[in-house]
Design a protein around this motif. Sequence first.
Motif, short mmCIF file in Angstrom:
data_model
loop_
_atom_site.label_atom_id
_atom_site.label_comp_id
_atom_site.label_asym_id
_atom_site.label_seq_id
_atom_site.Cartn_x
_atom_site.Cartn_y
_atom_site.Cartn_z
N LYS A 100 3.47 0.19 1.55
CA LYS A 100 4.51 0.50 2.53
C LYS A 100 4.09 1.70 3.39
O LYS A 100 4.24 1.68 4.62
N ILE A 101 3.57 2.73 2.73
CA ILE A 101 3.14 3.92 3.47
C ILE A 101 1.95 3.60 4.36
O ILE A 101 1.88 4.02 5.52
N GLN A 102 1.01 2.82 3.82
CA GLN A 102 -0.18 2.47 4.61
C GLN A 102 0.20 1.73 5.88
O GLN A 102 -0.40 1.94 6.94
N LYS A 103 1.22 0.89 5.78
CA LYS A 103 1.66 0.17 6.98
C LYS A 103 2.27 1.12 8.00
O LYS A 103 2.11 0.95 9.21
N MET A 104 2.96 2.15 7.51
CA MET A 104 3.56 3.15 8.40
C MET A 104 2.50 4.07 9.00
O MET A 104 2.56 4.44 10.16
N ASN A 105 1.54 4.46 8.14
CA ASN A 105 0.56 5.46 8.55
C ASN A 105 -0.72 5.29 7.73
O ASN A 105 -0.81 5.77 6.61
N PRO A 106 -1.72 4.62 8.29
CA PRO A 106 -2.98 4.39 7.56
C PRO A 106 -3.69 5.68 7.15
O PRO A 106 -4.55 5.65 6.27
N ASP A 107 -3.34 6.79 7.79
CA ASP A 107 -3.98 8.08 7.46
C ASP A 107 -3.18 8.87 6.43
O ASP A 107 -3.49 10.04 6.16
N GLY A 108 -2.16 8.26 5.87
CA GLY A 108 -1.29 8.97 4.94
C GLY A 108 -1.97 9.38 3.64
O GLY A 108 -2.83 8.67 3.12
N VAL A 109 -1.59 10.55 3.14
CA VAL A 109 -1.94 10.96 1.78
C VAL A 109 -0.63 11.15 1.03
O VAL A 109 0.37 11.57 1.62
N MET A 110 -0.63 10.82 -0.24
CA MET A 110 0.64 10.78 -0.96
C MET A 110 0.55 11.46 -2.32
O MET A 110 -0.50 11.48 -2.95
N ILE A 111 1.67 12.02 -2.73
CA ILE A 111 1.81 12.51 -4.09
C ILE A 111 2.77 11.58 -4.81
O ILE A 111 3.78 11.15 -4.25
N ILE A 199 1.28 13.77 -12.43
CA ILE A 199 1.42 14.10 -11.00
C ILE A 199 0.09 13.75 -10.34
O ILE A 199 -0.95 14.33 -10.67
N PHE A 200 0.12 12.81 -9.39
CA PHE A 200 -1.11 12.29 -8.80
C PHE A 200 -1.08 12.38 -7.28
O PHE A 200 -0.02 12.25 -6.66
N MET A 201 -2.26 12.57 -6.69
CA MET A 201 -2.40 12.61 -5.24
C MET A 201 -3.62 11.80 -4.82
O MET A 201 -4.65 11.84 -5.49
N TRP A 202 -3.47 11.11 -3.70
CA TRP A 202 -4.57 10.31 -3.15
C TRP A 202 -4.20 9.87 -1.74
O TRP A 202 -3.03 9.93 -1.34
N SER A 203 -5.19 9.44 -0.99
CA SER A 203 -4.88 8.82 0.30
C SER A 203 -4.44 7.39 0.03
O SER A 203 -4.84 6.78 -0.98
N VAL A 204 -3.62 6.86 0.92
CA VAL A 204 -3.17 5.48 0.70
C VAL A 204 -4.36 4.52 0.75
O VAL A 204 -4.41 3.53 0.01
N LYS A 205 -5.31 4.84 1.60
CA LYS A 205 -6.50 3.99 1.70
C LYS A 205 -7.25 3.94 0.36
O LYS A 205 -7.65 2.87 -0.12
#
Length: 359
Positions: A100-111, A199-205
């Motif tokens: 869902k996030i990738q579709k909104m913003n391919p450059d997104g990073v998420m926690i 608690i994890f972090m990564w780019s959506v890609k």
Amino acid sequence: MNKNYYAVLMAGGVGSRFWPISTSEYPKQFHDMLGTGDTLIQKTFQRLNRFIPTENILILTNERYNDLVLEQLPKVKQEQVVLEPAMRNTAPCILYAALKIQKMNPDGVMIVAPSDHWIENEAAFAKDVTTCFEKCSGEEVLCTLGIKPTFPNTGFGYIEFDKKSTKELKKVAQFREKPDYEVAKEFLSQGNFLWNAGIFMWSVKTIVNAFKNYQSEQYQLFESGMSCYNTNDERTFIQENYPKAENISIDYAILERSRSIFVLPATFDWNDLGTWGSLYDKLEKDNDNNAVVNGKVLVDNANGNMIRSPKGKVVVVDGLKDYIIIDKEEVLLICPKSKEQDIKKILSKVKDKFGDQYA
């Protein structure tokens, strides 16, 4: 705020070890467990909202908690609430949210963060997460925050990192299951083990590619709905397909397979608030080391107790030491703190004898 920063709050659990306050209808993340005036999910949202835009915070939860989320988080819109129609552990819902996030913003990073943890220094938390975000933005890596262990805890998984590393972010050697006491002592003596806080972090890609590589069936299932995500067709697709997903945790699905995971030893105090005992540890105590939430308490020859009652209720405790005393409407729990891990079993017995309405 950085528009590429996203958060996914995991808010679908029941928290049965906090029974009778936490129930399947009203789990602990929606309660003010600490008596601060804010529920745990409200505290978590506020913590993330310090550095992540409001509209970029998604709440992952079970369908039955949708109204509770919207009621307690008035800044959140319905489209930010990601509803699971079936319980399938953490991997499927994380992939779903990432797409869902990738579709909104391919450059997104998420926690990805639990909604019910206690964190003292929120500025330090924001700094640690931002450090990981910067790493994830520039490299195809997965990051996690590890908690420096203070004692040989057998209730947490552990993260073993490369002892030779002198960098701030350490390469993860492996994730270790919850150990017995002797193994936990050995972990602490080695000095390169951290508690796994989830608690994890990564780019959506990166996370989507990880699913593509390690969980191809899951990836194909959820990727097939890409055209539906963030549209009116999403709900229908998810209702039909989500139950088909394999029931598997993110740890088993991705983290134990990837060779590109880094851990940052956290610089903030943390508690998973997983049991009444862990809550007791974080609450202020009276002169007899009793921790009290809400009630008006009179104690005599009673110490070390965890006491919670409805607001304003008078509670008299005489002669009890190291007990959990929880009064909630039609249920009263009085249990030694040493048996707090048995509360799930107690709940099961209550359900068998008196019915599901008490669960």
